[in-house]
Scaffold this motif. Structure first.
Motif, mmCIF file in Angstrom:
data_model
loop_
_atom_site.group_PDB
_atom_site.id
_atom_site.type_symbol
_atom_site.label_atom_id
_atom_site.label_comp_id
_atom_site.label_asym_id
_atom_site.label_seq_id
_atom_site.Cartn_x
_atom_site.Cartn_y
_atom_site.Cartn_z
ATOM 1 N N ILE A 32 3.547 -1.380 -14.095
ATOM 2 C CA ILE A 32 3.833 -2.786 -13.780
ATOM 3 C C ILE A 32 2.569 -3.626 -13.948
ATOM 4 O O ILE A 32 2.603 -4.715 -14.536
ATOM 5 C CB ILE A 32 4.415 -2.917 -12.357
ATOM 6 C CG1 ILE A 32 5.806 -2.301 -12.311
ATOM 7 C CG2 ILE A 32 4.449 -4.377 -11.917
ATOM 8 C CD1 ILE A 32 6.386 -2.180 -10.918
ATOM 9 N N ALA A 33 1.446 -3.117 -13.458
ATOM 10 C CA ALA A 33 0.192 -3.854 -13.591
ATOM 11 C C ALA A 33 -0.191 -4.015 -15.060
ATOM 12 O O ALA A 33 -0.646 -5.085 -15.477
ATOM 13 C CB ALA A 33 -0.914 -3.137 -12.828
ATOM 14 N N ALA A 34 0.002 -2.970 -15.864
ATOM 15 C CA ALA A 34 -0.315 -3.058 -17.292
ATOM 16 C C ALA A 34 0.589 -4.071 -17.989
ATOM 17 O O ALA A 34 0.135 -4.852 -18.835
ATOM 18 C CB ALA A 34 -0.180 -1.682 -17.936
ATOM 19 N N ALA A 69 0.836 -1.206 0.000
ATOM 20 C CA ALA A 69 0.000 0.000 0.000
ATOM 21 C C ALA A 69 0.871 1.256 0.000
ATOM 22 O O ALA A 69 0.586 2.212 -0.733
ATOM 23 C CB ALA A 69 -0.936 -0.007 1.202
ATOM 24 N N GLU A 70 1.954 1.250 0.777
ATOM 25 C CA GLU A 70 2.866 2.393 0.795
ATOM 26 C C GLU A 70 3.517 2.591 -0.575
ATOM 27 O O GLU A 70 3.650 3.720 -1.054
ATOM 28 C CB GLU A 70 3.940 2.198 1.859
ATOM 29 C CG GLU A 70 3.461 2.378 3.271
ATOM 30 C CD GLU A 70 4.562 2.111 4.285
ATOM 31 O OE1 GLU A 70 5.734 1.903 3.891
ATOM 32 O OE2 GLU A 70 4.237 2.091 5.491
ATOM 33 N N GLU A 71 3.935 1.499 -1.202
ATOM 34 C CA GLU A 71 4.577 1.579 -2.521
ATOM 35 C C GLU A 71 3.601 2.122 -3.570
ATOM 36 O O GLU A 71 3.971 2.935 -4.408
ATOM 37 C CB GLU A 71 5.087 0.198 -2.936
ATOM 38 C CG GLU A 71 5.806 0.166 -4.258
ATOM 39 C CD GLU A 71 7.134 0.908 -4.246
ATOM 40 O OE1 GLU A 71 7.571 1.320 -5.335
ATOM 41 O OE2 GLU A 71 7.725 1.078 -3.175
ATOM 42 N N LEU A 72 2.364 1.671 -3.510
ATOM 43 C CA LEU A 72 1.353 2.160 -4.461
ATOM 44 C C LEU A 72 1.109 3.649 -4.282
ATOM 45 O O LEU A 72 0.948 4.382 -5.266
ATOM 46 C CB LEU A 72 0.040 1.394 -4.296
ATOM 47 C CG LEU A 72 0.051 -0.048 -4.801
ATOM 48 C CD1 LEU A 72 -1.230 -0.755 -4.391
ATOM 49 C CD2 LEU A 72 0.232 -0.083 -6.297
ATOM 50 N N LEU A 98 2.237 5.792 -10.743
ATOM 51 C CA LEU A 98 2.431 5.553 -12.174
ATOM 52 C C LEU A 98 3.291 4.315 -12.424
ATOM 53 O O LEU A 98 3.025 3.545 -13.349
ATOM 54 C CB LEU A 98 3.047 6.784 -12.844
ATOM 55 C CG LEU A 98 2.140 8.010 -12.898
ATOM 56 C CD1 LEU A 98 2.872 9.172 -13.546
ATOM 57 C CD2 LEU A 98 0.863 7.697 -13.641
ATOM 58 N N ARG A 99 4.302 4.133 -11.593
ATOM 59 C CA ARG A 99 5.140 2.934 -11.712
ATOM 60 C C ARG A 99 4.302 1.681 -11.454
ATOM 61 O O ARG A 99 4.415 0.693 -12.182
ATOM 62 C CB ARG A 99 6.280 3.037 -10.713
ATOM 63 C CG ARG A 99 7.229 1.875 -10.734
ATOM 64 C CD ARG A 99 8.306 2.129 -9.705
ATOM 65 N NE ARG A 99 9.284 1.088 -9.671
ATOM 66 C CZ ARG A 99 10.222 0.999 -8.772
ATOM 67 N NH1 ARG A 99 10.306 1.920 -7.820
ATOM 68 N NH2 ARG A 99 11.092 0.026 -8.790
ATOM 69 N N SER A 100 3.464 1.735 -10.443
ATOM 70 C CA SER A 100 2.596 0.603 -10.120
ATOM 71 C C SER A 100 1.627 0.319 -11.255
ATOM 72 O O SER A 100 1.381 -0.840 -11.609
ATOM 73 C CB SER A 100 1.826 0.882 -8.838
ATOM 74 O OG SER A 100 2.709 1.132 -7.772
ATOM 75 N N ILE A 158 1.321 -9.385 -20.549
ATOM 76 C CA ILE A 158 1.991 -10.687 -20.609
ATOM 77 C C ILE A 158 0.997 -11.818 -20.401
ATOM 78 O O ILE A 158 1.000 -12.809 -21.140
ATOM 79 C CB ILE A 158 3.132 -10.750 -19.573
ATOM 80 C CG1 ILE A 158 4.253 -9.792 -19.984
ATOM 81 C CG2 ILE A 158 3.666 -12.171 -19.421
ATOM 82 C CD1 ILE A 158 5.305 -9.577 -18.917
ATOM 83 N N VAL A 159 0.132 -11.685 -19.416
ATOM 84 C CA VAL A 159 -0.879 -12.728 -19.169
ATOM 85 C C VAL A 159 -1.818 -12.846 -20.366
ATOM 86 O O VAL A 159 -2.175 -13.940 -20.788
ATOM 87 C CB VAL A 159 -1.662 -12.433 -17.862
ATOM 88 C CG1 VAL A 159 -2.851 -13.352 -17.720
ATOM 89 C CG2 VAL A 159 -0.735 -12.571 -16.658
ATOM 90 N N GLY A 160 -2.195 -11.691 -20.943
ATOM 91 C CA GLY A 160 -3.059 -11.719 -22.113
ATOM 92 C C GLY A 160 -2.407 -12.411 -23.294
ATOM 93 O O GLY A 160 -3.046 -13.203 -24.001
ATOM 94 N N LEU A 161 -1.137 -12.147 -23.517
ATOM 95 C CA LEU A 161 -0.423 -12.808 -24.614
ATOM 96 C C LEU A 161 -0.277 -14.310 -24.367
ATOM 97 O O LEU A 161 -0.390 -15.113 -25.297
ATOM 98 C CB LEU A 161 0.960 -12.175 -24.800
ATOM 99 C CG LEU A 161 0.976 -10.750 -25.363
ATOM 100 C CD1 LEU A 161 2.381 -10.183 -25.338
ATOM 101 C CD2 LEU A 161 0.411 -10.743 -26.776
ATOM 102 N N MET A 162 -0.047 -14.680 -23.113
ATOM 103 C CA MET A 162 0.106 -16.102 -22.798
ATOM 104 C C MET A 162 -1.202 -16.867 -22.963
ATOM 105 O O MET A 162 -1.202 -18.006 -23.434
ATOM 106 C CB MET A 162 0.650 -16.272 -21.372
ATOM 107 C CG MET A 162 2.097 -15.852 -21.232
ATOM 108 S SD MET A 162 2.712 -15.838 -19.530
ATOM 109 C CE MET A 162 2.324 -17.466 -18.968
ATOM 110 N N THR A 163 -2.308 -16.254 -22.584
ATOM 111 C CA THR A 163 -3.591 -16.958 -22.689
ATOM 112 C C THR A 163 -4.146 -16.939 -24.103
ATOM 113 O O THR A 163 -5.007 -17.746 -24.435
ATOM 114 C CB THR A 163 -4.628 -16.346 -21.730
ATOM 115 O OG1 THR A 163 -4.787 -14.963 -22.035
ATOM 116 C CG2 THR A 163 -4.196 -16.530 -20.295
#
Length: 104
Positions: A90-92, A77-80, A85-87, A97-102
């Motif tokens: 990373i989430a995007a 929570a502190e990092e977010l 924007l960095r978070s 990556i998950v979308g490409l793998m599936t």
């Protein structure tokens, strides 16, 4: 020529058989779920007993794990809050990556 009464009787019989099969499957599923729950409880109790016999207190381990999980949650929570924007980036990236793998 097609006898509609005969067809209707066969359809009703088939419907009854399907309904009976569904009921039997539901009963079998419930029995399997109950058996799995009993097995899981038995395994949990057995593992806890063996750990306690080895001198490992599972209650202390559970409390320590809860404490570490809450600490990790606080750090995330502190990092977010510190770097939103960095978070988001990373989430995007993870989502891409998950979308490409599936998609394969």
């Amino acid at each position: 020529m097609v006898d509609t009464a005969s067809v209707a009787k066969r359809a009703a019989a088939a419907k009854a058989e399907v309904e009976d099969a569904v009921e039997r499957a539901a009963a079998a599923g419930a029995a399997a779920r109950d058996a799995a729950a009993e097995t899981a409880e038995s395994v949990t109790a057995n593992v806890a007993a063996k750990l306690k016999a080895a001198g490992i207190d599972t209650d202390v381990m559970a409390e320590a794990a809860k404490g570490q999980a809450s600490e990790l949650q606080r750090l995330l929570a502190e990092e977010l809050r510190a770097r939103p924007l960095r978070s988001l980036g990373i989430a995007a990236a993870i989502g891409l990556i998950v979308g490409l793998m599936t998609a394969r």
